[in-house]
Design a protein around this motif. Structure first.
Motif, PDB file in Angstrom:
ATOM      1  N   UNK A  62      46.010  36.010  33.838  1.00 56.94           N
ATOM      2  CA  UNK A  62      47.251  36.144  34.608  1.00 56.94           C
ATOM      3  C   UNK A  62      48.288  36.901  33.792  1.00 56.94           C
ATOM      4  N   UNK A  63      49.385  37.266  34.444  1.00 54.79           N
ATOM      5  CA  UNK A  63      50.495  37.917  33.761  1.00 54.79           C
ATOM      6  C   UNK A  63      51.189  36.897  32.853  1.00 54.79           C
ATOM      7  N   UNK A  87      41.280  35.923  38.423  1.00 56.76           N
ATOM      8  CA  UNK A  87      42.009  37.048  37.838  1.00 56.76           C
ATOM      9  C   UNK A  87      43.018  37.636  38.819  1.00 56.76           C
ATOM     10  N   UNK A  88      44.230  37.863  38.314  1.00 59.07           N
ATOM     11  CA  UNK A  88      45.291  38.501  39.094  1.00 59.07           C
ATOM     12  C   UNK A  88      44.968  39.995  39.205  1.00 59.07           C
ATOM     13  N   UNK A  89      45.204  40.558  40.365  1.00 57.43           N
ATOM     14  CA  UNK A  89      44.963  41.998  40.522  1.00 57.43           C
ATOM     15  C   UNK A  89      46.042  42.824  39.826  1.00 57.43           C
ATOM     16  N   UNK A  90      47.236  42.256  39.682  1.00 55.09           N
ATOM     17  CA  UNK A  90      48.391  43.006  39.169  1.00 55.09           C
ATOM     18  C   UNK A  90      48.665  42.620  37.723  1.00 55.09           C
ATOM     19  N   UNK A  98      43.197  36.836  42.816  1.00 58.12           N
ATOM     20  CA  UNK A  98      44.381  36.349  43.526  1.00 58.12           C
ATOM     21  C   UNK A  98      45.462  37.415  43.374  1.00 58.12           C
ATOM     22  N   UNK A  99      46.294  37.542  44.417  1.00 56.26           N
ATOM     23  CA  UNK A  99      47.212  38.675  44.459  1.00 56.26           C
ATOM     24  C   UNK A  99      48.330  38.425  45.464  1.00 56.26           C
ATOM     25  N   UNK A 100      49.404  39.162  45.283  1.00 56.17           N
ATOM     26  CA  UNK A 100      50.497  39.148  46.271  1.00 56.17           C
ATOM     27  C   UNK A 100      50.377  40.340  47.207  1.00 56.17           C
ATOM     28  N   UNK A 145      42.462  35.339  47.050  1.00 56.18           N
ATOM     29  CA  UNK A 145      43.544  34.405  47.357  1.00 56.18           C
ATOM     30  C   UNK A 145      44.874  35.143  47.400  1.00 56.18           C
ATOM     31  N   UNK A 146      45.554  35.033  48.502  1.00 60.99           N
ATOM     32  CA  UNK A 146      46.845  35.699  48.669  1.00 60.99           C
ATOM     33  C   UNK A 146      47.966  34.734  48.261  1.00 60.99           C
TER      34      UNK A 146
END
Length: 244
Positions: free
Chosen positions: A7-8, A51-54, A76-78, A95-96
């Motif tokens: 994650x970030x 893992x976060x996409x961003x 997972x992402x926004x 996952x949104x």
């Protein structure tokens, strides 16, 4: 399932708490960079990545693309627009953010199903490999003679005769027997029991090469081999099972 989160650094998410709630997850590390995650992947087996996409420097999508041996992974992402790209990489789920525990649990159960299937498949492949290796190892024996070591194919062995400290191996490919310093007992341990039988204190016979059997002898080619009294009942019972 051993899992890691990528994650970030500044992000506070409920994901860590969700993972710890699920009994079949073991959270190995909470990574704040793909470089940290990569080091972990090199050092120990990981079954699942969240893992976060961003991410900074390298996106979550690009990081997954870079892995040669990929664990299972869930993005997972926004950004909902990245879902198709994520699934094209064979993600277990997408996952949104923000997502509820119920939504997380659905993704977790998908991962468990995939993990269970993968483990069963690996087990079947391992079992198949063992069977093939055992089959290959039973195709021949290595016999040491005075000057060299000879590879003798199992299906070529007619019978074996024991002579005190030596044995003679008679084969369908050689007119003369192969003589080696060995014992019948030791050699029998290296022969497949479904293809050979000890019928006398001095003889082991290849079952596929038997031409005829009577109560006292086995015939292989033109050789009449005696059946010892202590071996007779077991051997003849075994042969009776094969009678048509």
């Amino acid at each position: 399932m051993r899992c890691i989160v990528i994650k970030k650094p500044s992000e506070q998410i409920n994901l860590l708490g969700f993972i710890k709630t699920v009994p079949y997850f073991d959270l190995v590390a909470n990574c704040t960079s793909v470089f940290e995650a990569y080091e972990i992947l090199q050092k120990q087996p990981i079954d699942l990545i969240f893992i976060d996409t961003d991410l900074s420097k390298i996106s979550g999508l690009d990081f997954i693309r870079s892995l040669d041996d990929k664990p299972l992974f869930i993005f997972y992402s926004s950004n909902a627009n990245l879902a198709i790209e994520g699934f094209n990489l064979n993600a277990i789920d997408f996952l949104l953010k923000p997502f509820s525990f119920d939504r997380f649990l659905k993704a977790a159960n998908k991962a468990l199903l995939h993990y269970t299937f993968r483990e069963k498949k690996a087990g079947h492949e391992k079992e198949k490999e063992n069977v093939e290796n055992n089959s290959q190892s039973n195709e021949f024996v290595l016999v040491k003679t005075d000057y060299q070591t000879i590879l003798v194919r199992i299906d070529h062995i007619l019978y074996i005769e024991g002579l005190k400290d030596y044995i003679k191996i008679y084969t369908s490919q050689n007119a003369k027997p192969i003589i080696t310093l060995n014992s019948l007992k030791r050699l029998q341990q290296n022969l497949p029991s479904e293809k050979f039988s000890r019928i006398h204190k001095s003889y082991i016979v290849g079952l596929d090469h038997i031409k005829a059997i009577n109560k006292t002898q086995v015939v292989i080619n033109d050789k009449y081999i005696p059946i010892g009294e202590s071996y007779k009942s077991i051997f003849l019972s075994r042969m009776e099972e094969l009678r048509i």
